[in-house]
Design a protein around this motif. Structure first.
Motif, short mmCIF file in Angstrom:
data_model
loop_
_atom_site.label_atom_id
_atom_site.label_comp_id
_atom_site.label_asym_id
_atom_site.label_seq_id
_atom_site.Cartn_x
_atom_site.Cartn_y
_atom_site.Cartn_z
N LYS A 2 0.84 -1.20 0.00
CA LYS A 2 0.00 0.00 0.00
C LYS A 2 0.87 1.25 0.00
O LYS A 2 0.53 2.25 -0.62
N LEU A 257 -11.39 11.21 0.91
CA LEU A 257 -12.56 10.60 1.54
C LEU A 257 -12.62 9.11 1.21
O LEU A 257 -12.88 8.27 2.07
N ARG A 258 -12.33 8.80 -0.05
CA ARG A 258 -12.39 7.39 -0.44
C ARG A 258 -11.32 6.59 0.32
O ARG A 258 -11.59 5.48 0.76
N LEU A 259 -10.15 7.21 0.48
CA LEU A 259 -9.10 6.50 1.21
C LEU A 259 -9.51 6.30 2.66
O LEU A 259 -9.18 5.29 3.27
N ARG A 260 -10.24 7.27 3.21
CA ARG A 260 -10.71 7.12 4.58
C ARG A 260 -11.76 6.02 4.68
O ARG A 260 -11.92 5.38 5.72
N LEU A 261 -12.48 5.80 3.57
CA LEU A 261 -13.52 4.78 3.58
C LEU A 261 -12.96 3.38 3.38
O LEU A 261 -13.66 2.39 3.58
N ILE A 262 -11.70 3.32 2.96
CA ILE A 262 -11.08 2.02 2.76
C ILE A 262 -10.61 1.50 4.11
O ILE A 262 -10.01 2.23 4.90
N SER A 263 -10.90 0.25 4.34
CA SER A 263 -10.59 -0.34 5.64
C SER A 263 -9.09 -0.31 5.93
O SER A 263 -8.26 -0.29 5.03
N GLY A 264 -8.78 -0.34 7.18
CA GLY A 264 -7.37 -0.44 7.59
C GLY A 264 -6.80 0.89 8.02
O GLY A 264 -7.47 1.92 7.99
N PRO A 268 -0.38 3.79 5.71
CA PRO A 268 0.24 3.69 4.38
C PRO A 268 0.09 4.96 3.56
O PRO A 268 0.99 5.31 2.79
N VAL A 269 -1.02 5.66 3.74
CA VAL A 269 -1.25 6.90 2.98
C VAL A 269 -0.23 7.95 3.42
O VAL A 269 0.42 8.60 2.58
N THR A 424 -10.14 11.27 10.70
CA THR A 424 -10.77 10.21 9.91
C THR A 424 -12.17 9.95 10.44
O THR A 424 -13.10 9.69 9.70
N LEU B 38 -17.48 7.56 9.51
CA LEU B 38 -16.81 8.85 9.35
C LEU B 38 -17.27 9.87 10.39
O LEU B 38 -16.68 10.94 10.52
N ALA B 58 -13.53 -0.99 11.18
CA ALA B 58 -12.59 -1.44 10.15
C ALA B 58 -13.12 -2.68 9.44
O ALA B 58 -13.04 -2.79 8.20
N ARG B 61 -15.97 -1.70 7.17
CA ARG B 61 -15.51 -1.01 5.96
C ARG B 61 -14.96 -2.00 4.93
O ARG B 61 -14.98 -1.74 3.73
N ARG B 62 -14.48 -3.13 5.42
CA ARG B 62 -13.99 -4.16 4.48
C ARG B 62 -15.14 -4.71 3.61
O ARG B 62 -14.92 -5.16 2.50
N ALA B 72 -15.07 11.10 -5.86
CA ALA B 72 -13.91 10.87 -4.99
C ALA B 72 -12.82 10.15 -5.78
O ALA B 72 -12.56 8.95 -5.59
N TYR B 85 -4.77 2.07 -8.09
CA TYR B 85 -4.38 2.55 -6.76
C TYR B 85 -5.41 2.11 -5.71
O TYR B 85 -5.03 1.59 -4.64
N PHE B 86 -6.69 2.30 -6.02
CA PHE B 86 -7.71 1.92 -5.02
C PHE B 86 -7.71 0.41 -4.79
O PHE B 86 -7.90 -0.05 -3.67
N ARG B 88 -5.15 -1.54 -4.90
CA ARG B 88 -4.02 -1.86 -4.01
C ARG B 88 -4.33 -1.44 -2.57
O ARG B 88 -3.94 -2.11 -1.63
N MET B 89 -5.02 -0.31 -2.44
CA MET B 89 -5.37 0.13 -1.08
C MET B 89 -6.42 -0.79 -0.46
O MET B 89 -6.50 -0.93 0.75
N TYR B 90 -7.22 -1.43 -1.32
CA TYR B 90 -8.18 -2.43 -0.81
C TYR B 90 -7.48 -3.76 -0.50
O TYR B 90 -8.08 -4.67 0.04
#
Lengths: 426, 231
Positions: A2, A257-264, A268-269, A424, B38, B58, B61-62, B72, B85-86, B88-90
């Motif tokens: 990531k 926002l999308r990155l915040r919505l991604i789990s974990g 890494p960001v 977040t 959020l 968490a 969100r998965r 976004a 990119y998304f 990989r972040m997933y």
């Protein structure tokens, strides 16, 4: 994975931002060259420069002749005795200095040789009378022989002092010679004897050597040695512009926002951005040092001297890059609008740079500022670079500054992660 | 200070498309933000697939895909670069990314535009790509906030058809929109909220029966929330 993805994403974004690229690479290079050129004279010692000095000889005798010859032999002074084909007068010299055309004029008054000789003789007579070797003389209370040096108000203080000292030294030399002559005459009486010549200039020699490790004599702080590391660090701290700009843009555009919505974890960001901009900072430093090594000598400036501690330079570069990136990240995370972040960021970097000695070396600052200066991260970096470049210091010498830079980086990075995490979930 | 939502309680049946409706300022966005983790919940609880949003955000969100109302995406990246990119972040890797990308870009008609920067996309293309970014990790619950705002009829049909297909596959969809006609066609169940409170819920037939009849969702909505302008 990531983190790598974020680094690649940042690379693509920067690659497609010509303004950002110019700000990171072109502007700092232009800045360091311009600043080095501007400050080149400021950093030069009197010994490194050659200044024009008007010389008005109203004496036309031994003293003025000696001074003229000494000046002409000096590599730092260019003596001018006539302007536009006309011999210089006192009034003409005054006008030329007043108008700023010349920085200084030395005026040897009429009968200066005669007056000085007389005063010297009287001094010897007084000495002999005191020890009963001659008749009593009148007190030597005639006014001092007045040589005049006119200065342009804009002349640098050290030039002024150096010129006055040079004249004084020349006159003292002549006077010592005449004093010896007068004493010889008194001792020898009427018997003709060969004159003893004493070379006073060979009695003492002041050996000026730069105190540094490995005997690197002759290397002193000059415009290149100061400006390249100083403005490199300034540019590296300005990494906050693209860093904060992109970060806040992502927040405003919604991609954050999308990155915040991604789990974990959001680590890494943050880490990806930190590593990428750290690398950019190091590239900036390498390009600035290359300019100092290869471009500055081509435009009449000194070549940057790096010293021999390559490891120390690499570690200092890394530590400064870490501190700059950490600070940029903190600004990016903390402020909510680009206007706030960039205004605060740029002003704070200018203040930290000024305090750190980027514009004016810390030793030339007033005492109060010298006391504050060691709290600026730019001062830690600049001190480390000066230790490496000028003093050829070992890594252990610069270690305290490196530790401070790394700690600053870790604190700002930790604060960035905490603030970002707290935002977040609001 | 009045809470943005209060005494709000409803269930979204798994495998259904559920419409969360309400006038501006009703509390829809607040509810969705709380659901996505959020926004902190000051009182009460939200459970998704039996998991507590507050404690197990968490993990939720998965299983959650969100297509926010605002696009976004990274405008200076291409569609493919955004999605890679998304992915990989997933946490997706290797050939899976390639397969997922190819599938969704083809389904939503963006395969030939994959290497074009998003900043050069039309509104409809951005909206479709925004939706794809929410689907990459095959979520069990998809939250759509105004997914068809500003898109042309063709894009809208494409999006709605795919939502129906996902429902057939057992995916639960929470849909929020002002387009009541569209909601009526798409959703099997609804919750209408106003001023932070639930004012009606159930199937359209159930809600119409419970609130004195009417012909359609729009009439019911106006009957329940009034005709006064809210902004």
């Amino acid at each position: 994975m990531k983190v790598l993805a974020t680094i690649w994403k940042e690379f693509l974004l920067l690659l497609r931002d010509p303004g950002g690229l110019a700000l990171i690479f072109i502007m700092p290079l232009a800045l360091v060259i311009v600043m080095a050129l501007i400050q080149n004279n400021t950093f030069r010692e009197f010994q490194e420069t050659r200044i024009d000095v008007l010389f008005v000889d109203e004496d036309r005798d031994t003293l003025s002749g000696h001074i003229e010859r000494s000046f002409q032999a000096s590599p730092n002074l260019h003596l001018i005795t006539a302007v536009s084909g006309k011999p210089l007068t006192k009034d003409a010299a005054r006008r030329l200095v007043q108008s700023g055309d010349y920085q200084a004029a030395v005026i040897i008054p009429h009968q200066a040789t005669f007056d000085l000789r007389e005063k010297t003789k009287r001094a010897v007579d007084e000495l002999f009378a005191y020890y009963g070797l001659g008749p009593a003389t009148l007190a030597n209370n005639t006014p001092a022989v007045e040589l005049e040096i006119l200065f342009d108000p804009a002349i640098k203080a050290n030039y002024k002092q150096a010129l006055a000292s040079a004249v004084e030294k020349m006159v003292t030399g002549v006077q010592a010679e005449w004093l010896t002559d007068a004493m010889q005459e008194r001792f020898s009486g009427t018997e003709p004897k060969q004159k003893i010549k004493i070379d006073f200039s060979r009695m003492i020699h002041i050996n000026q050597t730069v105190a540094s490790e490995n005997e690197r004599a002759g290397l002193v702080l000059n415009a290149v040695q100061h400006n390249v590391p100083a403005w490199s660090m300034f540019a590296m701290f300005f990494i906050l512009f693209p860093l904060a700009g992109n970060f806040i843009k992502e927040r405003e555009e919604g991609s954050m926002l999308r990155l915040r919505l991604i789990s974990g974890s959001q680590f890494p960001v943050i880490a990806g951005k930190f590593i990428f901009y750290l690398f950019v900072c190091l590239l900036q430093l390498v390009s600035m040092i290359s300019i100092g090594l290869y471009v500055m000598p081509l435009i009449g400036l000194s070549k940057l001297v790096l010293g021999t501690n390559s490891l120390g330079i690499a570690l200092t570069g890394l530590a400064v890059a870490m501190a700059a990136t950490g600070y940029g990240l903190l600004i990016a995370v903390y402020f909510r609008t680009p206007q706030q972040a960039l205004s605060f960021g740029s002003i704070s970097v200018v203040i930290l740079a000024a305090l750190g000695g980027v514009w004016v070396p810390a030793f030339a600052m007033p005492q109060i500022m010298q006391n504050i200066s060691p709290y600026s991260p730019l001062n830690w970096g600049l001190e480390a670079f000066n230790d490496l470049f000028l003093r050829n210091a070992s890594t252990s010498v610069i270690l305290p500054d490196l530790v401070k830079l790394v700690c600053f980086s870790l604190v700002t990075l930790a604060a960035s992660v905490l603030i970002h995490k707290s935002r977040t979930v609001s | 200070m009045n809470p943005a939502v209060d005494q709000l309680s409803f269930n979204v049946p798994e495998g259904e498309i559920f419409g969360l409706l309400g006038p501006n300022g009703a509390g829809k966005s607040t509810t969705l933000m709380m659901l996505c983790g959020l926004l902190k919940i000051s009182a009460g609880a939200i459970r998704v697939f039996g998991l507590d949003v507050d404690k197990e955000g968490a993990e939720i969100r998965r299983q959650l895909g969100v297509a926010p109302q605002d696009i976004a995406l990274f405008p200076n990246l291409t569609a493919r670069e955004n999605l890679v990119y998304f992915c990989r972040m997933y946490g997706l890797k290797g050939h899976v990314i390639h397969e997922v990308l190819h599938h969704y870009l083809e389904v939503f008609g963006l395969l030939d535009k994959a290497n074009m920067r998003v900043s050069h996309f039309s509104g409809g293309m951005k909206r479709r790509l925004n939706l794809i970014a929410a689907l990459l990790h095959h979520p069990r619950l998809i939250v759509l906030d105004e997914p068809t705002t500003g898109v042309d009829v063709q894009s809208r049909n494409m999006i709605l058809d795919y939502m129906k297909k996902l429902r057939m596959e057992g995916v639960t969809i929470l849909y929020s929109s002002h387009l009541l006609e569209e909601a009526e066609k798409l959703c099997s169940q609804f919750a209408i909220i106003d001023e932070g409170r639930l004012i009606a819920s159930g199937t359209l037939t159930e809600m119409l029966a419970a609130n004195g009849g009417g012909e359609n969702l729009e009439q019911l909505f106006l009957h329940l929330t009034g005709k006064g302008i809210r902004d």
